[in-house]
Scaffold this active site. Structure first.
Site, mmCIF file in Angstrom:
data_model
loop_
_atom_site.group_PDB
_atom_site.id
_atom_site.type_symbol
_atom_site.label_atom_id
_atom_site.label_comp_id
_atom_site.label_asym_id
_atom_site.label_seq_id
_atom_site.Cartn_x
_atom_site.Cartn_y
_atom_site.Cartn_z
ATOM 1 N N ARG A 37 0.828 -1.218 0.000
ATOM 2 C CA ARG A 37 0.000 0.000 0.000
ATOM 3 C C ARG A 37 0.859 1.264 0.000
ATOM 4 N NH1 ARG A 37 -5.118 -1.626 3.928
ATOM 5 N NH2 ARG A 37 -6.565 -1.969 2.215
ATOM 6 N N LYS A 202 -13.474 -9.657 7.841
ATOM 7 C CA LYS A 202 -14.441 -8.559 8.045
ATOM 8 C C LYS A 202 -15.790 -8.984 7.460
ATOM 9 C CE LYS A 202 -10.921 -4.927 7.928
ATOM 10 N NZ LYS A 202 -10.301 -3.871 7.100
ATOM 11 N N GLY A 360 -6.381 -5.233 1.256
ATOM 12 C CA GLY A 360 -5.064 -5.037 1.846
ATOM 13 C C GLY A 360 -4.463 -6.354 2.265
ATOM 14 N N GLY A 384 -12.697 -3.814 1.359
ATOM 15 C CA GLY A 384 -14.069 -3.323 1.494
ATOM 16 C C GLY A 384 -14.393 -2.325 0.385
HETATM 17 N N1 LIG Z 1 -11.269 -18.772 9.279
HETATM 18 C C1 LIG Z 1 -10.789 -17.627 9.721
HETATM 19 N N2 LIG Z 1 -10.961 -17.247 10.998
HETATM 20 C C2 LIG Z 1 -10.455 -16.073 11.447
HETATM 21 N N3 LIG Z 1 -9.779 -15.192 10.681
HETATM 22 C C3 LIG Z 1 -9.573 -15.532 9.413
HETATM 23 C C4 LIG Z 1 -10.067 -16.744 8.861
HETATM 24 N N4 LIG Z 1 -9.732 -16.781 7.562
HETATM 25 C C5 LIG Z 1 -9.038 -15.654 7.308
HETATM 26 N N5 LIG Z 1 -8.935 -14.898 8.410
HETATM 27 C C6 LIG Z 1 -8.215 -13.613 8.562
HETATM 28 O O1 LIG Z 1 -8.789 -12.665 7.691
HETATM 29 C C7 LIG Z 1 -7.886 -11.567 7.648
HETATM 30 C C8 LIG Z 1 -8.077 -10.778 6.379
HETATM 31 O O2 LIG Z 1 -9.438 -10.415 6.232
HETATM 32 P P1 LIG Z 1 -9.942 -9.031 5.596
HETATM 33 O O3 LIG Z 1 -11.410 -9.163 5.482
HETATM 34 O O4 LIG Z 1 -9.377 -7.895 6.378
HETATM 35 O O5 LIG Z 1 -9.221 -9.089 4.151
HETATM 36 P P2 LIG Z 1 -8.999 -8.009 3.000
HETATM 37 O O6 LIG Z 1 -10.279 -7.698 2.347
HETATM 38 O O7 LIG Z 1 -7.915 -8.542 2.127
HETATM 39 O O8 LIG Z 1 -8.459 -6.716 3.706
HETATM 40 P P3 LIG Z 1 -9.081 -5.247 3.861
HETATM 41 O O9 LIG Z 1 -10.567 -5.312 3.851
HETATM 42 O O10 LIG Z 1 -8.516 -4.892 5.204
HETATM 43 O O11 LIG Z 1 -8.499 -4.464 2.751
HETATM 44 C C9 LIG Z 1 -6.497 -12.180 7.799
HETATM 45 O O12 LIG Z 1 -5.814 -11.523 8.836
HETATM 46 C C10 LIG Z 1 -6.769 -13.652 8.133
HETATM 47 O O13 LIG Z 1 -5.970 -14.148 9.177
HETATM 48 O O1 LIG Z 2 -7.832 -2.198 5.262
HETATM 49 C C1 LIG Z 2 -8.786 -1.625 4.718
HETATM 50 O O2 LIG Z 2 -9.704 -2.237 4.135
HETATM 51 C C2 LIG Z 2 -8.772 -0.108 4.671
HETATM 52 O O3 LIG Z 2 -7.539 0.414 5.083
HETATM 53 C C3 LIG Z 2 -9.917 0.450 5.491
HETATM 54 O O4 LIG Z 2 -9.754 0.104 6.838
HETATM 55 P P1 LIG Z 2 -11.040 -0.012 7.800
HETATM 56 O O5 LIG Z 2 -11.791 -1.236 7.362
HETATM 57 O O6 LIG Z 2 -10.463 -0.108 9.190
HETATM 58 O O7 LIG Z 2 -11.850 1.249 7.598
#
Ligand SMILES: Nc1ncnc2c1ncn2[C@@H]1O[C@H](COP(=O)(O)OP(=O)(O)OP(=O)(O)O)[C@@H](O)[C@H]1O
Ligand SMILES: O=C(O)[C@H](O)COP(=O)(O)O
Length: 403
Positions: A37, A202, A360, A384
């Site tokens: 990033r 998330k 991310g 997101g």
């Molecule tokens: N089964 C699970 N239980 C708990 N956590 C998990 C599981 N599978 C994946 N994860 C966690 O999900 C996290 C990533 O999820 P996130 O939704 O933040 O991903 P992203 O969309 O790539 O990131 P962002 O939305 O922050 O840009 C990782 O830290 C991983 O360890």
């Molecule tokens: O990791 C992300 O998806 C962005 O940096 C936004 O972070 P946030 O979900 O904490 O708002």
């Protein structure tokens, strides 16, 4: 949306330019484990600095609670920007206080300062328009011009994303322009079969996108923390796995609509489980057990997709023409739970599909697990944000740049 090229054409020498970046990078203590990033916003910072602007970079990092918290300091990110630019970068230990004001005042043309985490200030994320506006006023005092380039945060109605651009002449940076270009193509002209892979942690943020994807995608593969709400919605027990209990009726609705519309929903058939969350610092062996997805013991947590699921998902991606992937398939930060994420990344590379990886953590996972980021069609810095864009939602940070 006016772009940074128009700003550069008008001349920015001597102007204070506020760059809202997304420097929300994964950290191990103060060590950045993936700087994707940071590298993504460099073209904008470099171009402004080269044109003689006085660049003020700001971002959030993590989710501190509206007050300073050293664990979420942007200091490591500021240092990394300096290393990548090959210049000294000033770091302000507050966001709009004495340190920030002094750092900005001391900038000469072409220099860069980074201010401390925006979310150390309650006004940044406040739901109250006046409180957010007051913080945006303080941010506006630091700059003459605003450049929005934190694509990962454009779905947040936060002071630095939404309210600040209304107070300054505003432009989109190079990263936002690129991200929007690729995602627009995906919403308007996705070649079929179009497969979407969703995972991550998330869950509540991301379930909503499925509603929209049911109209667009041919296949939806679910993994990561998201899978357990689906398994529960099908009537299976999920032990102590991540679960969004309040979303179960909605998920049952998605499964029903998918069946009616002929959209294929693919859920794990086996998962790796353990009685405890792995130690991500020591990476001590976690010794997970593989169980069928409908037989998760009550005291166990699902932490990755299993070997049969890996094969199944690879087969479902092999003939896709377009793939959008958001969210790791498991807790990839620990080697015992990285195989599911690796298998999906490999399947994307083995297919001839146009592949977009969003998020991310997903993008970081691809790089940390040793894949060549250039082998994917596009790696989006927004998780997101990219999902909400695909949903067709109005994103506050993009709307603010358009106005
Ligand atoms: N089964 C699970 N239980 C708990 N956590 C998990 C599981 N599978 C994946 N994860 C966690 O999900 C996290 C990533 O999820 P996130 O939704 O933040 O991903 P992203 O969309 O790539 O990131 P962002 O939305 O922050 O840009 C990782 O830290 C991983 O360890
Ligand atoms: O990791 C992300 O998806 C962005 O940096 C936004 O972070 P946030 O979900 O904490 O708002």
């Amino acid at each position: 949306m006016k772009t940074i090229d128009e700003l550069l054409a008008d001349g920015v020498a001597g102007k204070r330019v506020f760059v809202r970046a997304d420097l929300n990078v994964p950290l191990d203590g103060t060590t950045i484990t993936d700087d994707g990033r940071i590298r993504a916003v460099l073209p904008t910072v470099k171009a402004l600095a080269a044109a003689g602007a006085r660049v003020v970079v700001a971002s959030h990092l993590g989710r501190p609670k509206g007050a300073p918290d050293p664990a979420f300091s942007l200091a490591p990110a500021a240092q990394r920007i300096g290393e990548l630019l090959g210049t000294d970068v000033r770091f302000a230990t507050d966001t709009v206080g004495e340190s920030a004001t002094a750092a900005v005042a001391a900038l000469t043309d072409g220099q860069v300062a980074v201010v401390e985490n925006l979310r150390f200030n309650a006004g940044e994320t406040s739901k109250d328009d006046a409180e957010r506006g007051a913080f945006a006023d303080q941010l506006a005092a630091l700059a003459d011009v605003y450049v929005g380039d934190g694509f990962g945060a454009v779905h947040r109605k936060h002071a630095s994303v939404f309210d600040l651009p209304a107070r300054l002449p505003h432009y989109a940076g190079y990263l936002i322009a690129t991200e929007v270009g690729v995602l627009k193509k995906l919403t308007e002209d996705a070649k079929r079969p179009y497969a979407v892979v969703l995972g991550g942690a998330k869950v509540s943020d991301k379930l909503g996108v499925i509603d929209h994807l049911l109209e667009k995608a041919d296949r939806i593969l679910i993994g990561g923390g998201m899978a357990y709400t689906f398994l529960k919605a099908q009537g299976h027990e999920v032990g102590i796995s991540l679960l969004q209990e309040d979303q179960i009726p909605a998920v049952q609705g998605y499964l029903k609509r998918a069946a009616e519309r002929g959209v294929e929903f693919v859920l794990p058939v086996d998962v790796l489980v353990s009685g405890e969350f792995p130690d991500l610092k020591t990476k001590a062996p976690a010794n997970p057990t593989t169980v069928a997805a409908d037989a998760i013991p009550a005291d166990q947590e699902g932490l990755d997709i299993g070997p049969e699921t890996r094969k199944l998902y690879a087969s479902k991606l092999a003939d896709a023409a377009t793939v959008f992937w958001n969210g790791p398939m498991g807790v990839f930060e620990h080697p015992d739970y990285a195989e599911g994420t690796k298998a999906v990344a490999q399947a994307l590379l083995d297919s001839s599909a146009f592949t977009v990886v969003g998020g991310g953590d997903s993008a970081a996972a691809v790089r940390i697990l040793g894949f060549d980021e250039n082998a994917f069609g596009h790696i989006s810095t927004g998780g997101g944000a990219s999902l909400e864009y695909l949903e067709g939602k109005t994103l506050p940070g993009l709307a603010a740049l358009e106005n």
